[in-house]
Motif scaffolding. Structure first.
Motif, PDB file in Angstrom:
ATOM      1  N   ILE A 122       1.042  -1.313  -0.060  1.00 48.29           N
ATOM      2  CA  ILE A 122      -0.124  -0.004   0.089  1.00 48.29           C
ATOM      3  C   ILE A 122       0.894   1.296   0.078  1.00 48.29           C
ATOM      4  O   ILE A 122       0.667   2.156  -0.507  1.00 48.29           O
ATOM      5  N   GLY A 125       1.790   2.226  -3.348  1.00 46.27           N
ATOM      6  CA  GLY A 125       0.722   2.690  -4.402  1.00 46.27           C
ATOM      7  C   GLY A 125      -0.032   1.709  -4.711  1.00 46.27           C
ATOM      8  O   GLY A 125      -0.961   1.603  -5.947  1.00 46.27           O
ATOM      9  N   TYR A 126       0.078   0.484  -3.934  1.00 42.63           N
ATOM     10  CA  TYR A 126      -0.986  -0.776  -4.655  1.00 42.63           C
ATOM     11  C   TYR A 126      -2.211  -0.611  -3.817  1.00 42.63           C
ATOM     12  O   TYR A 126      -2.460  -0.202  -2.819  1.00 42.63           O
ATOM     13  N   GLU A 127      -3.323  -1.135  -4.703  1.00 42.11           N
ATOM     14  CA  GLU A 127      -4.439  -1.428  -4.122  1.00 42.11           C
ATOM     15  C   GLU A 127      -4.643  -3.021  -3.834  1.00 42.11           C
ATOM     16  O   GLU A 127      -3.914  -3.764  -4.381  1.00 42.11           O
ATOM     17  N   ARG A 187      -1.739  -1.187 -10.206  1.00 40.85           N
ATOM     18  CA  ARG A 187      -0.672  -1.852  -9.205  1.00 40.85           C
ATOM     19  C   ARG A 187      -1.763  -2.360  -8.236  1.00 40.85           C
ATOM     20  O   ARG A 187      -2.343  -1.941  -7.316  1.00 40.85           O
ATOM     21  N   GLY A 223      13.803  -4.340 -14.463  1.00 42.57           N
ATOM     22  CA  GLY A 223      14.528  -3.704 -13.103  1.00 42.57           C
ATOM     23  C   GLY A 223      13.480  -3.155 -12.117  1.00 42.57           C
ATOM     24  O   GLY A 223      13.708  -3.509 -10.812  1.00 42.57           O
ATOM     25  N   ASP A 224      12.290  -2.864 -12.616  1.00 47.90           N
ATOM     26  CA  ASP A 224      11.323  -2.363 -11.907  1.00 47.90           C
ATOM     27  C   ASP A 224      10.728  -3.736 -11.016  1.00 47.90           C
ATOM     28  O   ASP A 224      10.484  -3.719  -9.748  1.00 47.90           O
TER      29      ASP A 224
ATOM     30  N   SER B 480      15.003  -0.950 -10.039  1.00 45.21           N
ATOM     31  CA  SER B 480      14.366   0.468 -10.022  1.00 45.21           C
ATOM     32  C   SER B 480      13.022   0.207  -9.252  1.00 45.21           C
ATOM     33  O   SER B 480      12.566  -0.809  -9.187  1.00 45.21           O
ATOM     34  N   LEU B 481      12.575   1.391  -9.024  1.00 42.14           N
ATOM     35  CA  LEU B 481      10.873   1.218  -8.371  1.00 42.14           C
ATOM     36  C   LEU B 481      10.019   1.964  -9.137  1.00 42.14           C
ATOM     37  O   LEU B 481       9.674   3.047  -8.596  1.00 42.14           O
ATOM     38  N   LEU B 482       9.686   1.206 -10.450  1.00 40.76           N
ATOM     39  CA  LEU B 482       8.801   2.017 -11.368  1.00 40.76           C
ATOM     40  C   LEU B 482       8.921   3.728 -11.355  1.00 40.76           C
ATOM     41  O   LEU B 482       8.186   4.395 -11.247  1.00 40.76           O
ATOM     42  N   SER B 483      10.488   3.791 -11.590  1.00 41.54           N
ATOM     43  CA  SER B 483      10.699   5.417 -11.543  1.00 41.54           C
ATOM     44  C   SER B 483      10.243   5.947 -12.819  1.00 41.54           C
ATOM     45  O   SER B 483      10.264   5.242 -13.813  1.00 41.54           O
ATOM     46  N   LYS B 485       7.240   6.477 -13.361  1.00 44.06           N
ATOM     47  CA  LYS B 485       6.077   5.924 -13.890  1.00 44.06           C
ATOM     48  C   LYS B 485       4.983   6.888 -12.873  1.00 44.06           C
ATOM     49  O   LYS B 485       5.406   7.393 -11.933  1.00 44.06           O
ATOM     50  N   GLU B 486       3.827   7.312 -13.491  1.00 44.36           N
ATOM     51  CA  GLU B 486       2.569   7.767 -12.771  1.00 44.36           C
ATOM     52  C   GLU B 486       2.518   7.296 -11.610  1.00 44.36           C
ATOM     53  O   GLU B 486       2.358   6.105 -11.310  1.00 44.36           O
ATOM     54  N   SER B 487       2.637   8.115 -10.421  1.00 41.21           N
ATOM     55  CA  SER B 487       2.121   7.380  -9.184  1.00 41.21           C
ATOM     56  C   SER B 487       0.907   7.157  -8.982  1.00 41.21           C
ATOM     57  O   SER B 487      -0.073   7.657  -9.516  1.00 41.21           O
ATOM     58  N   LYS B 488       0.645   6.201  -7.972  1.00 40.59           N
ATOM     59  CA  LYS B 488      -0.796   5.968  -7.882  1.00 40.59           C
ATOM     60  C   LYS B 488      -1.113   5.621  -6.448  1.00 40.59           C
ATOM     61  O   LYS B 488      -0.261   5.615  -5.646  1.00 40.59           O
ATOM     62  N   GLN B 489      -2.276   6.144  -6.061  1.00 43.30           N
ATOM     63  CA  GLN B 489      -2.706   5.964  -4.560  1.00 43.30           C
ATOM     64  C   GLN B 489      -3.273   4.642  -4.188  1.00 43.30           C
ATOM     65  O   GLN B 489      -4.183   4.369  -4.754  1.00 43.30           O
ATOM     66  N   GLY B 490      -2.627   3.952  -3.420  1.00 40.98           N
ATOM     67  CA  GLY B 490      -2.906   2.587  -2.801  1.00 40.98           C
ATOM     68  C   GLY B 490      -4.047   2.799  -1.792  1.00 40.98           C
ATOM     69  O   GLY B 490      -4.127   3.760  -1.476  1.00 40.98           O
TER      70      GLY B 490
END
Ligand code: ZN
Lengths: 339, 797
Positions: A122, A125-127, A187, A223-224, B480-483, B485-490
């Motif tokens: 979370i 940014g994951y649901e 996500r 890589g992600d 990398s951590l989805l660099s 990329k549009e961020s999302k609200q979890g």
């Protein structure tokens, strides 16, 4: 008169120092400051003084009164403190006697671990997506690039409800349902109960729990995936945890990997938990197969994604040092209360 | 797949130590499951010759031998019945390590002995590996190995590496495939070799047989050779040992050669007795209605019309890819062979072998889809070995029936796109090197890639990425951590947040969370006294359960909760308080999938536990979930529960109240049946109904500025009157100032008539804008009492 006043002050302060209780203190107060007290008596003789002397002596008498009053107040405070202290001495308790509790219940270790996993994702940014446990063969297999008679079906001993309905063997069908009903960016993590016809023993149960993750977006890289798994492993097993990816094959991802974490028992030097290898396999992962994306109406030339899955029982047992999976489902209170 | 290391080394120079080899292969995708060292713990076991054998002076069953082990002659006492002077045998020297322990000098019945003669069991070897070994007793060499030679060399004891081969790589189910991967992994050349067949029998194979494929969708290629002057006999020891090391049992030269080629080339072969084939013809077709074949295991098998068979002019002689028929079996007297090397539709072989319950090393390979371009090479290797071993004379030529020749796919070679997908910066040169090592054709001008024919798994761009990634090493990919990329609200959904509220409240009430499995036995319904026609007995049923006790999905969690309580009870745990959040499954008429309902189950027993303890937990939950409207109604006819101590809960958000589940004391009969304490309390509530009635909205109400006036009210009513009804009646007539009604006592006994009870309430009145006076409250109290008298026959006490 001046001398008399000084004498009274001296006498009074001397007696004050010998006072032992409140009664004596009250008597002393009356003796000096009462209506017939020594100081009052002296002040009655003020009338005989000259006009110059009167204010000087008056001032002096007043100072003496204040000095006495303060002295009395101090002694009173001291006496009261003594009384209280004596009382407190009679109220001593044994502070080592255990406290009275209304014990809270405990969260099942599987829920605790799942909650930790949810928190980690979370935060990124994951649901959390959910889906049914009784699933269509299509969602559990076919849409995941596992057609009927595919050799991969061999490795998953599936419980069938009818020809087209199974007890889901992983939570991947939730990914399928989600991709078919949502547009990227996606996500999600999909926790849930899954079924495989394994005989119950210390490390197997026909009913167990998984959590899978799925990310689909433009330009998602392998890589992600590596970075995400690393963040996850550190979050669950601690900052010093390392991961190792080994190429593998799953029908629904390409490239695919099996992922090991550095052993939580020995940190990598080899122990009983890792069978001397220093690594413990905990999950499977990969880049979502183009056939799967296409099946869900997502163009693999525009979007890419990664997915991963892991067994919660396995992580839980590792994290808490539980050596028999059956304990998790037996619900002995003495077990549950430990968490 | 078990690969003896020496066999692999025929095709690749493995120039690193075993540990490094295992790790490199694992990281390039051929996971090593284990290494079996056949020499295992064997040390200091050498070849010796019995130069003298005399009876033991004091023991009938022992003999005293002088054994020449090259460097010296040792005295060894043995009880082995099968040795004689002149025999050459394995000798464990003093200090030797054997799987059974260490060898020491010893005295046997007074005679000194310096070593031990070994049987193969003592060396941890099998008759498969050393077929000339006796069942019991010491192994005796039938050749002349040098005396004193180490047994590990003499027996050719090898390391066997076991690989886990994934289903997409059938090309690695053989020595050559693994050697190829090893070469690519270690960066050394793959030693390719073409078999050489002399075709000593001459003639033309086409004059011996015709081949016809009637189902080209099931048989992609069928190639055959014919061998004359066949001599059936044992295969040479080196071949038997390799087969045994790889886990196959040696049979005779022809069978061993076909198995050897299968292990080496990955292509299963079949040998027919040519003279038993009718009409000199092979027809590949599906079985006809009613056809039957007796397979090599002696069983008569009915063939379905979708099963592919190899037939002669008349009848099936083999179930394609699965098992041969007795009618064409190679026997001691076989003089001529027809050798088959073919590829079939993998799924079809899989279905047939599964239906017949026949899975073998060959069907397992066919199932995965074999390389049609490999059939001839394998056939030639087989012919070559037959010639080398003198097992027969090969006829000139190959019959090759290949209806739709393989077309090589051509894929775009896009290095930038590969890097973008992997998140790497690998040079084009490096990628070219990787692909060339893997035997891809790289066209650098047109930027295309053609995978080799044995790599049928390469179809997509992503498959190319995997090849690059696994030889670059996955672990060199920069994380990398989805660099970018549009961020999302979890976050959690409302339902998920409410589940957290439920768990937290239950734990706050002192309940511990339990997990039980959702598959149960259909017998559990009897355990809770459900009548035969109860709808809960209608279950989702597993077609292929692990046993009847584990065959239906539960429609109620109560039996599981009782089982858990009884486990604890039987372990003498005095106090148990549990809850579980899980699902039950109701079949839905006309729908493939059932209705999966989430339920909250509570179970408890122990000191101080009663109905109101259970109800209190649920009331806390209702408050925590913001459920405003709830009613508990007595439930008197539930077969699982105590008729007088059970309630049904109804909840609602607005308006209508919905059935939300049941709570109560378990019926003493049910409690006893389940080995639970007599007073056991269980609730099962429907979570969706709770959530539907829940609310997170909260509104601040001003704190009162004026004091409240409290009055007590005690009335005597019939015992059967519900307190909830009295409270609701009080509220009804309480007027605008009545703020709160709470029960503080129920009394039965002296001064209260039989069949009645005294119920005492504390009422609190308050106005928001002034201090109330007695008159305000008195009128309200009178109204309330009158209402209670009228509706419940209440009498003021
Ligand atoms: Zn370890």
């Amino acid at each position: 008169m001046k001398q008399q006043l000084q004498e009274i002050q001296k006498q009074a302060l001397a007696s004050l120092s010998e006072i032992r209780d409140v009664r004596e203190l009250e008597a002393l107060k009356v003796e000096y400051l009462g209506k017939k007290g020594k100081l009052t008596q002296i002040l009655k003789g003020m009338g005989a003084l000259s006009a110059e002397e009167r204010p000087v002596i008056g001032q002096m008498a007043n100072d003496v009164r204040i000095a006495l009053e303060e002295g009395i107040a101090d002694v009173r405070a001291r006496l009261e403190r003594e009384i209280l202290n004596n009382k407190l001495k009679t109220e001593v308790i044994d502070v080592t006697i255990p406290g009275r509790t209304k014990p809270l219940g405990k969260k099942h270790p599987l829920t605790s671990v799942l909650d930790e996993i949810k928190d980690i994702f979370i935060g990124m940014g994951y649901e959390i997506a959910e889906g049914p446990e009784v699933e269509l063969d299509y969602n559990n297999f076919e849409a995941l690039n596992i057609p009927k008679n595919h050799p991969a079906r061999d490795t998953q001993d599936t419980f069938y409800i009818s020809e087209n309905v199974v007890l889901r063997t992983h939570t991947s069908p939730v990914q399928i349902r989600h991709m078919q009903s949502h547009n990227p960016p996606i996500r999600i993590i999909c926790p849930g109960r899954v079924y495989r016809s394994d005989t119950v023993d210390a490390t197997h149960s026909p009913v167990f729990h998984q959590v899978e993750g799925l990310v689909v977006d433009k330009g998602v890289t392998m890589g992600d995936l590596v970075g995400t798994l690393q963040a996850f492993a550190k979050g669950i097993f601690g900052e010093n945890t390392r991961i190792r990816l080994r190429p593998h094959h799953f029908p629904f991802t390409e490239p695919s990997a099996e992922v090991d974490v550095s052993c939580w028992g020995c940190g990598g030097s080899g122990c009983r938990i890792c069978k001397g290898e220093g690594w413990v396999e905990i999950l499977g992962a990969g880049m979502v197969h183009p056939n799967v994306l296409r099946e869900c109406g997502i163009d693999p030339d525009v979007y890419s994604g990664f997915a991963f899955g892991l067994g919660i029982e396995r992580i839980t047992m590792g994290k808490y040092g539980i050596d028999d999976m059956r304990l998790l489902f037996e619900n002995d209170m003495r077990f549950l209360k430990q968490f | 797949m078990k690969a003896p290391l020496k066999w692999l080394k025929d095709y690749v120079d493995i120039n690193v130590d075993i540990k490094e080899y295992i790790s490199a292969m694992t990281l390039s995708g051929s996971k090593v499951e284990g290494v079996e060292d056949m020499a295992g713990d064997i040390e200091k076991v050498v070849v010796g010759k019995i130069v003298e054998l005399k009876p033991h002076p004091d023991a009938d069953k022992l003999v005293v031998c002088k054994v020449d082990v090259g460097s010296e002659v040792l005295q060894i006492v043995t009880g082995a019945p099968n040795v004689k002077e002149g025999d050459i045998i394995p000798v464990a020297l003093v200090g030797a390590k054997l799987p059974g322990g260490q060898i020491k000098a010893a005295k046997l019945r007074g005679v000194e002995s310096f070593g031990m003669m070994c049987s193969i069991a003592e060396l941890n070897l099998t008759k498969d590996y050393l077929p000339d070994a006796p069942e019991h007793g010491v192994y005796i060499f039938n050749d002349n190995p040098p005396l004193g030679a180490d047994i590990r060399d003499v027996f050719d004891l090898d390391r066997v590496v076991e690989f886990e081969i994934t289903s997409n790589r059938p090309d690695c189910l053989c020595i050559i495939g693994l050697a190829r991967e090893s070469a690519a992994t270690l960066g050394v050349p793959f030693k390719k070799r073409e078999p050489v067949v002399k075709e000593e029998a001459g003639e033309d194979v086409n004059s011996y047989a015709k081949i016809e494929i009637l189902n080209p969708e099931l048989c992609y290629r069928y190639t055959a050779r014919v061998v004359k002057d066949v001599k059936i006999g044992p295969s040479p020891v080196w071949m038997q040992r390799r087969l045994a090391a790889a886990g196959m049992r040696p049979i005779n030269n022809i069978v061993d050669i076909t198995n050897y080629v299968m292990l080496e080339y990955g292509q299963p072969l079949h040998a027919f007795d040519y003279e038993k084939l009718q009409g000199a013809k092979i027809v590949v077709r599906t079985a006809r209605e009613g056809e039957v074949i007796k397979t090599l295991d002696g069983q008569d098998r009915k063939l379905d019309t979708d099963m592919l068979c190899i037939c002669d002019a008349e009848r099936p002689v083999c179930v394609a890819g699965v098992m041969g028929g007795e009618n064409s079996e190679v026997t001691e007297s076989t003089k001529m062979l027809l050798l088959e090397s073919a590829t079939f539709n993998g799924a079809s072989v899989r279905v047939t072998s599964k239906k017949m319950g026949l899975r073998s090393e060959s069907s397992m390979r066919f199932e995965k889809g074999l390389d049609t371009e490999n059939t001839i090479a394998a056939l030639n290797r087989c012919a070559e070995l037959i010639e080398q071993l003198g097992a027969g004379k090969v006829v000139k030529g190959i019959i090759d029936c290949y209806p739709r020749p393989y077309e090589k796919p051509v894929l775009k070679f896009e290095p930038d796109r590969i890097n973008a997908f992997l998140g790497t910066e690998i040079s084009t040169e490096k990628m070219v090197e990787i692909f060339e090592t893997l035997e891809f054709e790289v066209d650098k001008k047109n930027m295309t890639l053609t995978p080799p024919s044995f790599r049928r798994d390469i179809e997509h761009f992503q498959d190319l990425c995997e090849e690059v990634a696994r030889f670059y090493d996955y672990n060199n990919i920069k994380p990398s951590l989805l660099s970018g990329k549009e961020s999302k609200q979890g976050g959690k959904t409302y339902k998920q947040r409410m589940e957290d509220v439920i768990r937290n409240t239950m734990m706050g009430c002192g309940l511990n969370e339990a997990y039980t499995l959702s598959i149960v036995s259909p017998k559990v319904f009897d355990q809770i006294n459900l009548p035969a026609d109860d709808p809960l007995r209608n279950t989702v049923t597993i077609l292929n359960p692990m046993g009847e006790d584990f065959s239906v999905l539960r429609t109620t969690t109560i039996p599981d909760m009782l089982r858990v309580l009884s486990i604890n009870n039987n372990r003498k745990i005095p106090e148990v308080r549990l809850f579980e959040l899980s699902y039950v499954y109701y079949p839905v008429e006309g729908s493939q999938l059932p209705d999966e309902r989430e339920v909250l189950t509570i179970g408890m027993y122990g000191r101080n536990t009663d109905f109101f303890e259970l109800k209190g937990c649920i009331e806390e939950l209702l408050a925590a979930m913001g459920i405003g409207k709830a009613e508990f109604k007595a439930e008197t006819n539930n077969p699982t529960f105590h008729p007088g101590r059970t309630a049904r809960l109804y909840v609602g958000a607005k308006g209508e109240l919905k059935d939300c589940g049941i709570l109560g004391e378990i019926h003493p009969e049910v409690a006893e049946k389940n080995e639970c304490p007599k007073r056991t309390y269980v609730a099962m509530l429907d979570v969706a109904t709770l959530i539907e009635a829940s609310s997170t909205e909260k509104q601040y109400k001003q704190l009162p500025k004026f004091p409240a006036v409290t009055r007590d009210l005690a009335v005597v009513v019939d015992d059967g009157i519900y307190v909830a009804d009295l409270i609701s009646a009080i509220n009804q007539k309480g007027g605008e100032f009545l703020e709160d009604v709470s029960l503080f006592d129920i009394y039965k006994g002296e001064q209260v008539p039989e069949g009645k009870k005294s119920v005492a309430f504390s009422l609190s009145f308050r106005a928001s804008d002034r201090t109330l006076v007695d008159e305000d409250v008195n009128t309200a109290m009178a109204r309330i009492l009158k209402n209670l008298e009228k509706n419940f026959g209440a009498q003021l006490r």
